[in-house]
Design an enzyme around this catalytic site. Structure first.
Site, mmCIF file in Angstrom:
data_model
loop_
_atom_site.group_PDB
_atom_site.id
_atom_site.type_symbol
_atom_site.label_atom_id
_atom_site.label_comp_id
_atom_site.label_asym_id
_atom_site.label_seq_id
_atom_site.Cartn_x
_atom_site.Cartn_y
_atom_site.Cartn_z
ATOM 1 N N HIS A 26 37.484 39.779 36.358
ATOM 2 C CA HIS A 26 37.256 41.064 35.692
ATOM 3 C C HIS A 26 38.502 41.642 35.007
ATOM 4 O O HIS A 26 38.427 42.718 34.429
ATOM 5 C CB HIS A 26 36.648 42.051 36.683
ATOM 6 C CG HIS A 26 35.308 41.587 37.203
ATOM 7 N ND1 HIS A 26 34.188 41.545 36.416
ATOM 8 C CD2 HIS A 26 34.939 41.088 38.408
ATOM 9 C CE1 HIS A 26 33.164 41.069 37.124
ATOM 10 N NE2 HIS A 26 33.595 40.775 38.333
ATOM 11 N N ARG A 33 27.390 45.252 45.078
ATOM 12 C CA ARG A 33 28.037 44.369 44.111
ATOM 13 C C ARG A 33 29.282 43.725 44.720
ATOM 14 O O ARG A 33 29.560 42.553 44.468
ATOM 15 C CB ARG A 33 28.396 45.142 42.842
ATOM 16 C CG ARG A 33 28.887 44.266 41.708
ATOM 17 C CD ARG A 33 27.765 43.414 41.128
ATOM 18 N NE ARG A 33 28.282 42.448 40.143
ATOM 19 C CZ ARG A 33 28.447 41.148 40.382
ATOM 20 N NH1 ARG A 33 28.141 40.646 41.559
ATOM 21 N NH2 ARG A 33 28.910 40.343 39.451
ATOM 22 N N CYS A 92 39.261 39.471 42.535
ATOM 23 C CA CYS A 92 38.413 40.313 41.673
ATOM 24 C C CYS A 92 38.952 40.246 40.247
ATOM 25 O O CYS A 92 38.208 40.154 39.266
ATOM 26 C CB CYS A 92 38.425 41.767 42.140
ATOM 27 S SG CYS A 92 38.008 42.035 43.868
ATOM 28 N N CYS A 120 29.860 39.852 44.879
ATOM 29 C CA CYS A 120 31.053 39.229 44.276
ATOM 30 C C CYS A 120 31.754 38.347 45.302
ATOM 31 O O CYS A 120 32.140 37.221 45.002
ATOM 32 C CB CYS A 120 32.028 40.296 43.785
ATOM 33 S SG CYS A 120 31.655 40.903 42.140
#
Lengths: 174, 103, 278
Positions: free
Chosen positions: C196, C235, C192, C239
Site C-alpha cells: 500500500h 480488512r 502493509c 490483509c
C-alpha cells in the site's frame, strides 16, 4: 441429471414455447404468457404482485445460448447494431458486474441478458410493457471471462449483441 | 422478509426513473460454505414494478443476478405523489412488497 | 541468558527515549502525504480517499454505476435503527458520544488519557455497550459494521482530524502503529507498506492496490468479495491472512495502534464513508 428430470424440463419448455408460439403478435404472446397473474390482479383491484407462476423456469435452466433463446422466445436472434450493451471490458469483481442494455429499436417488448460462460445461460429477462423505456440496468455475476449477450425482442423479432467481459480473481485490491 | 426493498422513483414531469435495491442473498447453488457444504440455491425469480396498479416492468431473474440486486429503468408518465409498488417472490416462496410514492 | 536480559533491559529503557526524541507525527504526516502526491501527480489530493478508483478509469466507471444505489445502504438503514434503539436501561448509543454520536467519526481513533490506550470507533461502541450492560459486538462485521456505517454516513465529507496529544503514551501508541505498518510479516514476508506504499497503484491480477493515503477514510466498506459491510479490523485480518501471517485479535492494541497511525496519516482528507470496494 436423470432422465426423468430431463423429460420434465423438456415438457415445461414445450408448454411455454407452444403457448408463446400460438399467437402471432409478440405483445399478445407475452400477454398470454403472463396472463394468470396479470388478469387476476386487475380483476380484483388488488395490488399488482410478482407471480411465481409466471417464471419461465425451463428457459433459465438451459445451458447453451441456442437452447436458452429457444426456450425463452421460441425464435432465433439476429445480430443488431441498434442495441447498446454497456458492460466493463474487465470486471472489477465477477460477483458484481454492472450491465445496462438499451436500444432505439421501436416496439420493444422484452430484454434479456445472457452470460454464456455461466452454468446457466440466462442471467435476467425483462418484460417491458408499452410506455416503459427500452433501457434496463442490472448487476450480474460472471463465473469466468465470457461473452455477455443482450437480447432485445422488438416488433415480433429478436435481436442480439454481445460483448466479451474479462473476469479475474479478486480479493487483494482496495 | 419485511423491509427488503429500497426504491427511489423520481419524475421529471414526462417520465419516471426507478432505481431499486433488494436485500437478498441470491445464492447460486454453486458456492460452498466454510465447512465445504454447498449452499442451496436461493434467489429471486420474479420482480414486478407497478405504477398506480399498472405493471411497468416485470423482471425474471436466475441465480446469476448479483447479491442485493439492483435494477434501474424508466417509464413514460408518472408524477410526483403517484404510487409505485415493487414486489418480489423467490424460489423458496418467500415474498415481499413495498409501496412508495414517486418524488 | 545474561545477554538476553541486557537486551530486554536496553529495549525497555530505549523505547520511551526513542518515542520522545524520534517520533514526530507531524513530520511523518507531511512526508507520507507528499510521497503519494509525488507518486501520483495526476490524482487530486482529496481523491485519494477513493482508493483504487482514483487510479483506474474503468474501475471508476463501474464504481460510479454501483454508487447510484450503493449496496451499503442496507447497512446504513439497519445501523440507524440499531443506533437509535434503547438499551434495556433506557440509555442510547448517543449518550456515550460527543454530539450524540452524529458527525464525529472523523475524530476517531482517539487517545484515552485514562488508560493510555487508543480507542477506535469499534472499541468505543463496545465500551458504550459495556457501560450499559450489553455484551460486546463482533468488531469485524454485522451490527458493528452497520452502526459504524450509519455513524460514518453522518460524518461524510467532514475533514479527518485525529489528534496525538503530547503524551509519551500517545506517541508510543502511534509509534507502535507505525512500526506495525512497516514491519514485514507472514510467509510472504510483506509489510502493509509493501502493497500500500511501494506497490500502491500497481496491479495484482486485475486488482489495483489501494494507496495507504486515504485508505481509512472510506471505512466501513462494502466489499463485493465479502458480499457485506465490514470494518477496518476486518480488512486488517484479511490483509494479514493474504500475506500468510497470523492475524491479531480484533480488539488488540496492535490493530488499534495501526488504525491510529493510518487515520492520522489521513488528517486533512474528507471522510468518504461508508465506501464500496471490489
Amino acid at each position: 441429471m436423470s432422465n426423468t428430470e430431463m423429460t420434465a424440463e423438456a415438457e415445461i419448455g414445450f408448454v411455454l414455447s407452444r403457448r408463446m408460439g400460438l399467437t402471432g403478435a409478440v405483445a399478445a404472446t407475452l400477454a398470454a404468457f403472463f396472463a394468470p397473474g396479470f388478469k387476476a390482479a386487475h380483476a380484483d383491484g388488488a395490488m399488482v404482485m410478482a407471480d411465481a407462476a409466471a417464471y419461465p423456469s425451463a428457459a433459465f435452466a438451459q445451458k447453451t445460448q441456442d437452447a436458452a433463446v429457444k426456450a425463452m422466445f421460441n425464435m432465433t436472434a439476429t445480430a443488431s447494431d441498434q442495441i447498446t450493451l454497456d458492460a466493463p471490458d474487465i470486471a472489477e469483481n465477477g460477483a458484481v458486474v454492472p450491465v445496462s442494455v438499451s436500444t432505439a429499436l421501436p416496439g420493444v417488448t422484452a430484454i434479456a441478458i445472457l452470460a454464456l460462460g455461466n452454468p446457466n445461460t440466462i442471467a435476467a429477462a425483462y418484460q417491458l410493457p408499452a410506455g416503459t423505456k427500452s433501457a434496463v440496468s442490472s448487476r450480474i455475476k460472471l463465473a469466468k471471462t465470457t461473452d455477455v449477450v443482450a437480447l432485445v425482442q422488438a416488433g415480433g423479432k429478436l435481436y442480439s449483441v454481445s460483448k466479451n467481459v474479462k473476469v479475474t480473481l479478486g480479493g487483494c485490491g482496495g | 422478509m419485511a423491509g427488503s426493498i429500497l426504491v427511489r422513483a423520481s419524475s421529471d414531469g414526462t417520465a419516471t426513473t426507478v432505481q431499486s435495491l433488494i436485500h437478498h442473498p441470491m445464492d447460486s447453488g454453486f458456492i460452498k460454505d466454510a465447512s465445504g457444504a454447498l449452499i442451496p440455491a436461493h434467489y429471486i425469480e420474479v420482480v414486478q414494478f407497478a405504477h398506480a396498479g399498472t405493471v411497468v416492468l416485470t423482471a425474471f431473474w436466475g441465480p446469476a443476478v448479483s447479491k442485493d440486486p439492483f435494477t434501474k429503468f424508466s417509464f413514460q408518465g408518472g408524477k410526483s405523489g403517484d404510487a409505485l409498488t415493487v414486489s418480489w417472490v423467490d424460489n423458496l416462496g418467500n415474498k415481499d412488497s413495498l409501496s412508495t410514492t414517486i418524488s | 541468558m545474561r545477554r538476553l536480559l541486557y537486551a530486554a533491559l536496553g529495549l525497555a529503557l530505549a523505547v520511551p527515549a526513542w518515542a520522545a526524541t524520534r517520533t514526530n507525527p507531524a513530520a511523518d504526516l507531511k512526508a507520507f502525504q507528499s510521497y503519494f502526491h509525488k507518486k501520483f501527480p495526476q490524482v487530486a489530493p482529496n481523491d485519494f480517499v477513493n482508493g483504487p478508483y482514483a487510479m483506474d478509469a474503468s474501475m471508476r466507471a463501474q464504481w460510479n454505476d454501483i454508487m447510484q444505489f450503493p449496496p451499503f445502504q442496507f447497512s446504513i438503514d439497519n445501523g440507524k435503527a440499531l443506533f437509535n434503539a434503547a438499551f434495556p436501561d433506557g440509555h442510547h448509543y448517543a449518550d456515550c458520544f460527543a454530539n450524540k454520536g452524529i458527525g464525529i467519526t472523523q475524530n476517531y481513533p482517539q487517545f484515552d488519557a485514562k488508560t493510555g490506550k487508543i480507542v477506535t470507533l469499534e472499541l468505543a461502541i463496545n465500551h458504550c455497550r459495556a457501560e450499559h450492560g450489553q455484551p460486546p459486538l463482533d468488531m469485524s462485521a454485522g451490527p458493528m459494521a452497520d452502526i459504524e456505517a450509519y455513524m460514518t454516513s453522518t460524518s461524510d465529507g467532514k475533514i479527518i482530524n485525529v489528534k496525538i496529544p503530547n503524551d509519551p503514551r500517545a506517541l508510543a501508541d502511534y509509534a507502535a502503529g507505525e512500526q506495525y505498518f512497516y514491519s514485514r510479516r507472514g510467509q510472504l514476508n510483506f509489510s502493509c507498506a509493501s502493497c500500500h506504499v511501494q506497490g500502491a497503484g500497481d496491479h495484482l491480477r486485475s486488482d489495483v492496490l489501494a494507496p495507504a493515503l486515504g485508505m481509512t477514510a472510506s471505512f466501513p466498506i462494502y466489499r463485493s468479495t465479502w458480499g457485506s459491510t465490514g470494518t477496518l479490523v476486518r480488512r486488517f485480518i484479511e490483509c494479514n491472512s493474504q500475506v500468510r501471517a497470523v492475524p491479531s485479535k480484533p480488539d488488540s492494541d496492535a490493530y488499534s495502534n495501526l488504525a491510529y497511525f493510518l487515520a492520522y496519516m489521513n488528517n486533512g482528507l474528507p471522510v468518504a464513508g461508508p465506501g464500496e470496494r471490489p
